[in-house]
Design an enzyme around this catalytic site. Structure first.
Site, short mmCIF file in Angstrom:
data_model
loop_
_atom_site.label_atom_id
_atom_site.label_comp_id
_atom_site.label_asym_id
_atom_site.label_seq_id
_atom_site.Cartn_x
_atom_site.Cartn_y
_atom_site.Cartn_z
N TYR A 1 37.10 -40.02 -17.99
CA TYR A 1 37.16 -41.28 -17.23
C TYR A 1 38.59 -41.62 -16.82
O TYR A 1 38.85 -42.00 -15.68
CB TYR A 1 36.61 -42.42 -18.08
CG TYR A 1 35.12 -42.44 -18.22
CD1 TYR A 1 34.28 -42.42 -17.11
CD2 TYR A 1 34.52 -42.48 -19.48
CE1 TYR A 1 32.90 -42.45 -17.24
CE2 TYR A 1 33.14 -42.52 -19.62
CZ TYR A 1 32.34 -42.50 -18.50
OH TYR A 1 30.98 -42.54 -18.64
N LYS B 1 29.01 -37.51 -16.37
CA LYS B 1 30.29 -36.87 -16.66
C LYS B 1 30.22 -36.17 -18.00
O LYS B 1 29.37 -36.52 -18.84
CB LYS B 1 31.42 -37.90 -16.62
CG LYS B 1 31.29 -39.02 -17.67
CD LYS B 1 31.73 -38.59 -19.04
CE LYS B 1 31.41 -39.59 -20.10
NZ LYS B 1 31.66 -39.11 -21.47
#
Length: 377
Positions: free
Chosen positions: A189, A98
């Site tokens: 997240y 990510k």
């Protein structure tokens, strides 16, 4: 029943790459056969520690191997798109760290390439596999919250800015390598977790403010080239009417913040709060029973034990890596992490654009303004 062994090549053997190696070592059916890093010494040390037989400094040589099923990209944000696309075009499935990329434009190009090449693209969103996320999803899918209408995405560190607060590298604090600060490092997240639980990725409007006001060590500031946000604030409206507010702090003068939350017409949930990775509050469910307000806690550990005993392939949802391997083995369908990650990037880029323009922005404006930040290979 025996499942196929998935052979993996890892590009990038820094902190994240080593973390991925550790996790693959614990997954039956996952075999890392090659690693690649421009720092040959680092790559060889990682390979020796984890028993990886092949080491490269040129990613093209790794991609040329015909015995690799999937490539794991563990590089800084603006390297994600070019390496991912090259791997997809080489016929590999791709698992990428990510955020999906440094910009929406680059993330979209990755998804388009995966579709064109007929390969799977998975983005590392670890919060999707947390016990509290599973509990929240079960309550939502069972209708216990009723019609969802608002969510709050919270992330908190007291003074946890990479490098300038004594850990990590300066690559996290520069737009040129990271694309952004707290929002892209941590916020990814929490926002992705909310999008997954809401089942919503269709963004309509975004308002944002990015802040860097807290003091930092002058020498570290100069050495880091710090030009990213330490606090991100935002508000998102989705096409279906749902709303989401965002508070993401690398550094802020507070003793903590409450966990992320979702509210609906029949109930609400509050996820655990975390302070620099340490849980500071419990998961809770709130509703009305027999005309009484009910605030309840759930034993997430007992839930997890029971579900592993009762549900087939429950282990496939224990971590992002385990899910990836299980999906490639055909045991479960891959969660739409690439789509969630792309929507998260759209929101993040929308916050940056809104802060620059000083006003609310639309999804179409954000997409039109997005540009490639990819670093040439």
């Amino acid at each position: 029943m025996e499942y196929a062994t998935i052979r993996i090549g890892i590009i990038g053997t820094g902190i994240i790459g080593k973390s991925h190696l550790e996790q693959y070592a614990q997954i039956e059916g996952a075999e890392v056969v090659a690693v690649c890093d421009i720092n040959e010494g680092e790559a060889r040390r990682a390979a020796e520690k984890f028993g990886v037989p092949h080491v490269y400094t040129d990613y093209k040589e790794l991609l040329a191997r015909d015995d690799i099923d999937a490539v794991d990209v563990c590089l800084h944000n603006n390297f994600h798109a070019p390496l991912t696309i090259a791997a997809l075009q080489a016929g590999k499935h791709v698992y990428c760290e990510k955020p999906i990329a440094g910009s929406y434009y680059d993330g979209k190009s990755m998804i388009d390439a995966a579709q064109a090449c007929g390969r799977k693209l998975h983005i590392q969103l670890s919060t999707l596999y947390k016990k509290e996320t599973k509990a929240a999803k079960a309550l939502i899918e069972d209708g216990k919250l009723g019609k969802l209408f608002h969510a709050r995405s919270n992330g908190f560190r007291r003074r946890g800015r990479p490098y300038v607060d004594g850990f990590g590298t300066a690559n996290f604090t520069r737009k040129a390598s990271a694309g952004g600060g707290a929002l892209l490092d941590m916020g990814v997240y929490h926002i992705a977790q909310m999008l997954y639980l809401l089942g919503e990725t269709e963004v309509e409007r975004v308002t944002g403010k990015l802040i860097q006001e807290m003091d930092m060590d002058p020498q570290r500031r100069e050495q880091s080239g710090f030009d990213v946000e330490e606090l991100a604030l935002g508000f998102v409206t989705f096409r279906g009417g749902l709303t989401l507010d965002i508070f993401e702090a690398w550094a802020v003068h507070l003793g903590g913040v409450e966990g992320s939350s979702i509210i609906g017409s029949k109930g609400g949930i509050r996820l655990p709060a975390y302070h620099s990775g340490e849980m500071t509050s419990d998961f809770s469910f709130h509703t009305t029973v027999a005309d009484m307000d009910l605030d309840s806690k759930i034993d997430l550990n007992r839930m997890d034990i029971r579900w592993h005993r009762m549900r087939e392939h429950e282990d496939a949802y224990d971590s992002s890596q385990r899910h990836w391997i299980a999906a490639l083995q055909g045991r479960v369908e891959l969660l739409p992490t690439a789509d969630i990650a792309l929507a998260t990037m759209l929101i993040s880029e929308g916050l940056y654009l809104s802060d620059t323009l000083g006003r609310e922005t639309t999804a179409s404006e954000i997409i039109a303004a997005s540009r490639s930040l990819s670093v040439p290979l």
